[in-house]
Scaffold this motif. Sequence first.
Motif, mmCIF file in Angstrom:
data_model
loop_
_atom_site.group_PDB
_atom_site.id
_atom_site.type_symbol
_atom_site.label_atom_id
_atom_site.label_comp_id
_atom_site.label_asym_id
_atom_site.label_seq_id
_atom_site.Cartn_x
_atom_site.Cartn_y
_atom_site.Cartn_z
ATOM 1 N N GLN A 44 2.300 -0.568 -1.765
ATOM 2 C CA GLN A 44 2.215 0.337 -2.216
ATOM 3 C C GLN A 44 1.080 1.305 -1.217
ATOM 4 O OE1 GLN A 44 0.891 2.483 -5.215
ATOM 5 N NE2 GLN A 44 2.884 3.655 -5.939
ATOM 6 N N GLU A 58 -1.866 -0.814 -0.471
ATOM 7 C CA GLU A 58 -1.990 -1.456 -1.587
ATOM 8 C C GLU A 58 -1.639 -2.536 -2.523
ATOM 9 O OE1 GLU A 58 -3.267 0.700 -5.111
ATOM 10 O OE2 GLU A 58 -4.466 -1.380 -6.228
ATOM 11 N N VAL A 61 0.205 -7.338 -7.484
ATOM 12 C CA VAL A 61 0.951 -8.806 -7.750
ATOM 13 C C VAL A 61 1.566 -8.848 -8.251
ATOM 14 C CG1 VAL A 61 -1.276 -9.330 -9.502
ATOM 15 C CG2 VAL A 61 -0.067 -11.364 -8.066
ATOM 16 N N ARG A 62 2.825 -9.658 -8.264
ATOM 17 C CA ARG A 62 3.965 -9.543 -9.251
ATOM 18 C C ARG A 62 4.251 -11.491 -9.728
ATOM 19 N NH1 ARG A 62 3.171 -5.203 -9.632
ATOM 20 N NH2 ARG A 62 4.198 -3.342 -8.881
ATOM 21 N N PRO A 73 1.884 -6.697 -14.262
ATOM 22 C CA PRO A 73 -0.142 -7.741 -13.881
ATOM 23 C C PRO A 73 -0.058 -7.056 -15.243
ATOM 24 C CG PRO A 73 0.756 -6.222 -12.154
ATOM 25 C CD PRO A 73 1.437 -6.385 -12.436
ATOM 26 N N ASN A 117 -6.852 -5.561 -4.793
ATOM 27 C CA ASN A 117 -7.931 -5.737 -6.127
ATOM 28 C C ASN A 117 -8.326 -6.913 -6.767
ATOM 29 O OD1 ASN A 117 -6.737 -2.589 -7.571
ATOM 30 N ND2 ASN A 117 -4.672 -3.362 -6.662
ATOM 31 N N GLN A 122 -13.162 -12.061 -11.690
ATOM 32 C CA GLN A 122 -12.738 -12.612 -10.675
ATOM 33 C C GLN A 122 -14.392 -11.989 -9.834
ATOM 34 O OE1 GLN A 122 -9.411 -10.600 -9.233
ATOM 35 N NE2 GLN A 122 -9.897 -11.830 -7.700
ATOM 36 N N ASP A 179 -12.270 1.421 -7.998
ATOM 37 C CA ASP A 179 -11.395 1.972 -8.548
ATOM 38 C C ASP A 179 -10.768 2.990 -9.772
ATOM 39 O OD1 ASP A 179 -8.184 1.857 -8.805
ATOM 40 O OD2 ASP A 179 -8.177 0.073 -8.793
ATOM 41 N N ASP A 180 -9.653 3.600 -10.356
ATOM 42 C CA ASP A 180 -9.831 3.922 -11.729
ATOM 43 C C ASP A 180 -11.067 5.009 -11.743
ATOM 44 O OD1 ASP A 180 -7.652 2.386 -11.677
ATOM 45 O OD2 ASP A 180 -8.545 0.976 -13.155
ATOM 46 N N LYS A 203 -5.039 8.184 -12.522
ATOM 47 C CA LYS A 203 -4.479 8.776 -12.101
ATOM 48 C C LYS A 203 -4.282 10.005 -13.476
ATOM 49 C CE LYS A 203 -1.748 4.323 -12.499
ATOM 50 N NZ LYS A 203 -2.480 3.746 -12.363
ATOM 51 N N GLY A 237 -1.908 8.034 -8.390
ATOM 52 C CA GLY A 237 -0.589 9.127 -9.361
ATOM 53 C C GLY A 237 0.163 9.901 -9.251
ATOM 54 N N GLU A 239 2.698 12.264 -8.910
ATOM 55 C CA GLU A 239 4.074 12.027 -9.017
ATOM 56 C C GLU A 239 5.429 12.650 -8.617
ATOM 57 O OE1 GLU A 239 3.751 10.949 -13.016
ATOM 58 O OE2 GLU A 239 3.298 8.830 -12.775
ATOM 59 N N GLY A 257 0.963 7.953 -4.421
ATOM 60 C CA GLY A 257 1.614 7.529 -5.650
ATOM 61 C C GLY A 257 3.407 7.562 -5.601
ATOM 62 N N TYR A 258 4.153 7.523 -7.077
ATOM 63 C CA TYR A 258 5.642 7.244 -7.243
ATOM 64 C C TYR A 258 6.086 8.294 -6.016
ATOM 65 C CZ TYR A 258 5.034 4.436 -10.348
ATOM 66 O OH TYR A 258 4.403 3.019 -11.482
ATOM 67 N N PRO A 263 5.578 1.333 -5.381
ATOM 68 C CA PRO A 263 5.475 -0.105 -4.352
ATOM 69 C C PRO A 263 6.439 -0.733 -4.516
ATOM 70 C CG PRO A 263 4.105 0.229 -6.524
ATOM 71 C CD PRO A 263 5.244 1.193 -6.468
HETATM 72 P P1 C2E Z 1 -3.834 0.323 -10.260
HETATM 73 O O1 C2E Z 1 -4.705 -1.366 -9.620
HETATM 74 O O2 C2E Z 1 -4.780 1.378 -10.874
HETATM 75 O O3 C2E Z 1 -2.857 -0.090 -9.195
HETATM 76 C C1 C2E Z 1 -1.977 1.006 -9.424
HETATM 77 C C2 C2E Z 1 -1.248 1.016 -10.362
HETATM 78 O O4 C2E Z 1 -0.451 2.248 -10.807
HETATM 79 C C3 C2E Z 1 0.131 -0.164 -9.895
HETATM 80 O O5 C2E Z 1 0.437 -0.925 -11.372
HETATM 81 C C4 C2E Z 1 0.801 0.691 -9.256
HETATM 82 O O6 C2E Z 1 2.131 0.302 -9.499
HETATM 83 C C5 C2E Z 1 1.348 2.397 -10.448
HETATM 84 N N1 C2E Z 1 1.733 2.778 -9.775
HETATM 85 C C6 C2E Z 1 1.784 4.108 -8.144
HETATM 86 N N2 C2E Z 1 2.064 4.793 -8.442
HETATM 87 C C7 C2E Z 1 1.953 5.111 -9.678
HETATM 88 C C8 C2E Z 1 2.740 6.954 -10.145
HETATM 89 O O7 C2E Z 1 2.164 8.052 -9.458
HETATM 90 N N3 C2E Z 1 2.252 6.963 -11.565
HETATM 91 C C9 C2E Z 1 2.757 5.584 -12.526
HETATM 92 N N4 C2E Z 1 2.108 6.313 -13.624
HETATM 93 N N5 C2E Z 1 1.426 4.888 -11.827
HETATM 94 C C10 C2E Z 1 2.152 4.496 -10.692
HETATM 95 P P2 C2E Z 1 1.045 -2.417 -10.624
HETATM 96 O O8 C2E Z 1 1.183 -2.876 -10.445
HETATM 97 O O9 C2E Z 1 1.654 -2.253 -12.352
HETATM 98 O O10 C2E Z 1 -0.699 -3.012 -11.749
HETATM 99 C C11 C2E Z 1 -1.438 -2.538 -12.819
HETATM 100 C C12 C2E Z 1 -2.276 -2.734 -12.263
HETATM 101 O O11 C2E Z 1 -2.788 -4.698 -12.728
HETATM 102 C C13 C2E Z 1 -3.350 -2.730 -11.500
HETATM 103 O O12 C2E Z 1 -4.096 -1.011 -11.525
HETATM 104 C C14 C2E Z 1 -4.591 -3.088 -11.491
HETATM 105 O O13 C2E Z 1 -5.228 -3.262 -11.944
HETATM 106 C C15 C2E Z 1 -4.374 -5.247 -11.979
HETATM 107 N N6 C2E Z 1 -3.680 -5.632 -10.450
HETATM 108 C C16 C2E Z 1 -2.458 -5.755 -10.047
HETATM 109 N N7 C2E Z 1 -2.557 -6.209 -9.313
HETATM 110 C C17 C2E Z 1 -3.568 -7.505 -9.059
HETATM 111 C C18 C2E Z 1 -3.982 -8.275 -8.239
HETATM 112 O O14 C2E Z 1 -3.754 -9.073 -7.243
HETATM 113 N N8 C2E Z 1 -5.505 -9.093 -8.504
HETATM 114 C C19 C2E Z 1 -5.567 -8.323 -9.672
HETATM 115 N N9 C2E Z 1 -7.416 -8.360 -10.426
HETATM 116 N N10 C2E Z 1 -5.438 -6.977 -10.090
HETATM 117 C C20 C2E Z 1 -4.268 -6.725 -9.881
#
Ligand code: C2E
Length: 279
Positions: A44, A58, A61-62, A73, A117, A122, A179-180, A203, A237, A239, A257-258, A263
Amino acid sequence: VKTSGKNGYQFFDPAFYGAMRQRKQRERELQAAIVENQFVMHYQVRVDAATQRVVSLEALVRWNHPVAGLLYPDEFIPLAEETGMIVQLGELVVDTVCAQIAAWGREGCAPVPVSINVSSRQFNERDMHALFLQSLERHGIPPERVEIELTESTMIRDPERTSERLQAMHALGIRLLVDDFGTGYSSLSMLQQLDFDLLKVDKSFTHRLGHDGQGEILFTAIITMAHALGMKVVAEGVERPEQADVLARLQCDELQGYYIASPLDAVGVQGEIRRRQAA
Ligand code: C2E
Ligand code: CA
Ligand code: CA
Ligand code: CA
């Protein structure tokens, strides 16, 4: 093995054992997925708030599950964390991203950095400095091309050791992101001591913008303090266009963000980057 049907094991609490079996099954599947590398990365864009130019990607992973299809994730990172498999999964992610950066380089794509991330377990169980160094070297990538995203909880657990490792990575040229931000317990002074480059404001703060005045007040305070301490701020985030407008007015440095872009897979995101460069 299914235990359904008339001759099933009636003395079990079927719901409980069903859930147990499902979890064990998922665990075995996840282990196999790591061995066979069934993971794909989506990317993304993160853009400059003023110019809308892409500053980074960013990596997210899927899991390309053979039966269930593409899993996000939330459906497997918690299990990977609990079982410790996150360490192996993380190694796979770092290597896959570095291989992708190298492949984009060979294809002549613009050299945009990628942020990875790294979850708390980890980071605390694996020598991230060594892992990144090995992967970067193996794929011939300069450290400036990668960034690492950590949550505040990672730093709280073992501040001394975390600080050493982060400083070593920073010294290589890897940028450090929180992050966050705003959902944990770190202080801004600790973040500055650890020499973070950028705060990713969670977000939930972005989503408050426009609903009440509080969101704007919080962003103003975070941005002022972060800038005073030499850190940039990204809002995640984003949107809606109004949110992007408010954030640009508040001197927020970067947006994700979207509303900017979802992504996308490795091919799709390069299309997005080219489209923006041409605009
Ligand atoms: P994160 O690091 O806070 O990543 C952002 C998440 O918000 C991503 O969800 C992304 O798709 C989503 N997002 C992007 N834009 C928007 C938006 O405008 N609105 C909203 N509501 N959401 C948005 P995703 O891809 O489902 O990932 C979820 C979480 O999983 C990530 O949160 C991160 O904590 C974890 N993650 C993802 N990839 C990895 C990785 O390779 N390794 C590790 N350890 N954790 C990962
Ligand atoms: Ca992140
Ligand atoms: Ca985040
Ligand atoms: Ca700094």
